[in-house]
Design a protein around this motif. Structure first.
Motif, PDB file in Angstrom:
ATOM      1  N   UNK A  83       0.827  -1.208   0.000  1.00  0.00           N
ATOM      2  CA  UNK A  83       0.000   0.000   0.000  1.00  0.00           C
ATOM      3  C   UNK A  83       0.862   1.259   0.000  1.00  0.00           C
ATOM      4  N   UNK A  84       1.926   1.259   0.792  1.00  0.00           N
ATOM      5  CA  UNK A  84       2.833   2.418   0.857  1.00  0.00           C
ATOM      6  C   UNK A  84       3.544   2.642  -0.477  1.00  0.00           C
ATOM      7  N   UNK A  85       3.933   1.541  -1.134  1.00  0.00           N
ATOM      8  CA  UNK A  85       4.593   1.638  -2.442  1.00  0.00           C
ATOM      9  C   UNK A  85       3.632   2.201  -3.482  1.00  0.00           C
ATOM     10  N   UNK A  86       2.409   1.653  -3.501  1.00  0.00           N
ATOM     11  CA  UNK A  86       1.394   2.120  -4.455  1.00  0.00           C
ATOM     12  C   UNK A  86       1.087   3.594  -4.219  1.00  0.00           C
ATOM     13  N   UNK A  87       0.903   3.977  -2.950  1.00  0.00           N
ATOM     14  CA  UNK A  87       0.596   5.366  -2.591  1.00  0.00           C
ATOM     15  C   UNK A  87       1.708   6.313  -3.022  1.00  0.00           C
ATOM     16  N   UNK A  88       2.933   5.808  -2.956  1.00  0.00           N
ATOM     17  CA  UNK A  88       4.107   6.632  -3.310  1.00  0.00           C
ATOM     18  C   UNK A  88       4.140   6.969  -4.795  1.00  0.00           C
ATOM     19  N   UNK A  89       3.724   6.036  -5.635  1.00  0.00           N
ATOM     20  CA  UNK A  89       3.904   6.212  -7.082  1.00  0.00           C
ATOM     21  C   UNK A  89       2.610   6.481  -7.861  1.00  0.00           C
ATOM     22  N   UNK A  90       1.463   6.316  -7.202  1.00  0.00           N
ATOM     23  CA  UNK A  90       0.183   6.497  -7.902  1.00  0.00           C
ATOM     24  C   UNK A  90      -0.411   7.860  -7.529  1.00  0.00           C
ATOM     25  N   UNK A  91      -0.991   8.581  -8.495  1.00  0.00           N
ATOM     26  CA  UNK A  91      -1.611   9.874  -8.185  1.00  0.00           C
ATOM     27  C   UNK A  91      -2.672   9.761  -7.085  1.00  0.00           C
ATOM     28  N   UNK A  92      -2.773  10.803  -6.277  1.00  0.00           N
ATOM     29  CA  UNK A  92      -3.659  10.792  -5.109  1.00  0.00           C
ATOM     30  C   UNK A  92      -5.118  10.557  -5.472  1.00  0.00           C
ATOM     31  N   UNK A  93      -5.582  11.110  -6.595  1.00  0.00           N
ATOM     32  CA  UNK A  93      -7.000  10.959  -6.968  1.00  0.00           C
ATOM     33  C   UNK A  93      -7.371   9.514  -7.307  1.00  0.00           C
ATOM     34  N   UNK A  94      -6.374   8.711  -7.697  1.00  0.00           N
ATOM     35  CA  UNK A  94      -6.622   7.298  -8.000  1.00  0.00           C
ATOM     36  C   UNK A  94      -6.888   6.510  -6.712  1.00  0.00           C
ATOM     37  N   UNK A  95      -6.302   6.981  -5.600  1.00  0.00           N
ATOM     38  CA  UNK A  95      -6.445   6.306  -4.308  1.00  0.00           C
ATOM     39  C   UNK A  95      -7.517   6.968  -3.425  1.00  0.00           C
ATOM     40  N   UNK A  96      -8.231   7.930  -3.986  1.00  0.00           N
ATOM     41  CA  UNK A  96      -9.179   8.715  -3.197  1.00  0.00           C
ATOM     42  C   UNK A  96     -10.416   7.897  -2.802  1.00  0.00           C
ATOM     43  N   UNK A  97     -10.764   7.935  -1.522  1.00  0.00           N
ATOM     44  CA  UNK A  97     -11.963   7.231  -1.044  1.00  0.00           C
ATOM     45  C   UNK A  97     -13.033   8.218  -0.599  1.00  0.00           C
ATOM     46  N   UNK A  98     -12.889   9.460  -1.049  1.00  0.00           N
ATOM     47  CA  UNK A  98     -13.856  10.494  -0.673  1.00  0.00           C
ATOM     48  C   UNK A  98     -13.588  11.090   0.698  1.00  0.00           C
TER      49      UNK A  98
END
Length: 203
Positions: A83-98
């Motif tokens: 999760x930390x790796x994905x969060x580091x490299x993926x744009x924030x809006x892709x991981x947004x849960x509202x």
């Protein structure tokens, strides 16, 4: 006849409100929602287990011993690292849960984060791993588990992550035969994630 016309007019005048956004909810209402949902999940889980005539002694066995912590903790650390790796490299809006998780954990004291995570992990694992997986197996249970996390469904990556985590938890439950392994993994994942949200500094 006039009575029915009047009722029909009343029905036509109904206006449906838009879905309430998380930032419009007070902290108290948000928490009440969360706990009420978990109580409902727990009740459904217990009813299903009673219908299945599940042997609770076997289901909640501590027989795997340290295996509960090794499998549960090992999977949890793997998930958090991914999760930390994905969060580091993926744009924030892709991981947004509202903003739901942030609202739940960001201003909560440590003890309350632990209580929330324990309640969620026990209730959800009792239903999904303890009751539903008995019927559907880990794959379809994980699809259902991902589907109920509605706030993630608009992002395929988040949905995929939730499905993968659920499948991993289902697999270690099958492997160890104890629901405590699943609860342990779920608790550690949520607790570490909650602490990261609580103590990480805003950029």
């Amino acid at each position: 006849m006039n009575k029915w016309k009047s009722k029909w007019k009343d029905l036509k005048n109904i206006r449906f409100q838009k879905a309430v956004r998380v930032d419009e909810l007070s902290d108290k209402v948000l928490l009440l929602n969360l706990y009420a949902t978990q109580v409902l999940i727990l009740i459904i889980g217990v009813v299903m287990l009673l219908i299945q005539q599940t042997d609770m002694k076997t289901l909640l066995s501590f027989k795997p011993g340290w295996g509960i912590l090794l499998w549960g903790g090992g999977l949890a650390l793997l998930v958090v690292a991914a999760d930390l790796i994905v969060t580091r490299f993926v744009p924030e809006d892709v991981m947004d849960d509202g903003g739901v998780n942030k609202r739940i954990f960001a201003k909560r004291p440590l003890w309350h984060i632990a209580v929330l995570c324990l309640v969620v992990s026990v209730c959800e694992e009792l239903l999904f791993r303890g009751a539903i997986q008995h019927y559907l197996g880990p794959y379809w249970t994980s699809i259902l588990f991902a589907a109920i996390h509605v706030r993630y469904l608009q992002h395929w990556l988040m949905t995929g992550l939730v499905f993968s985590i659920s499948y991993g938890i289902g697999w270690i439950y099958v492997h160890t035969g104890s629901l405590w392994t699943a609860i342990c993994a779920h608790f550690i994942i949520d607790f570490i994630s909650g602490c990261i949200l609580r103590y990480s500094k805003e950029e």
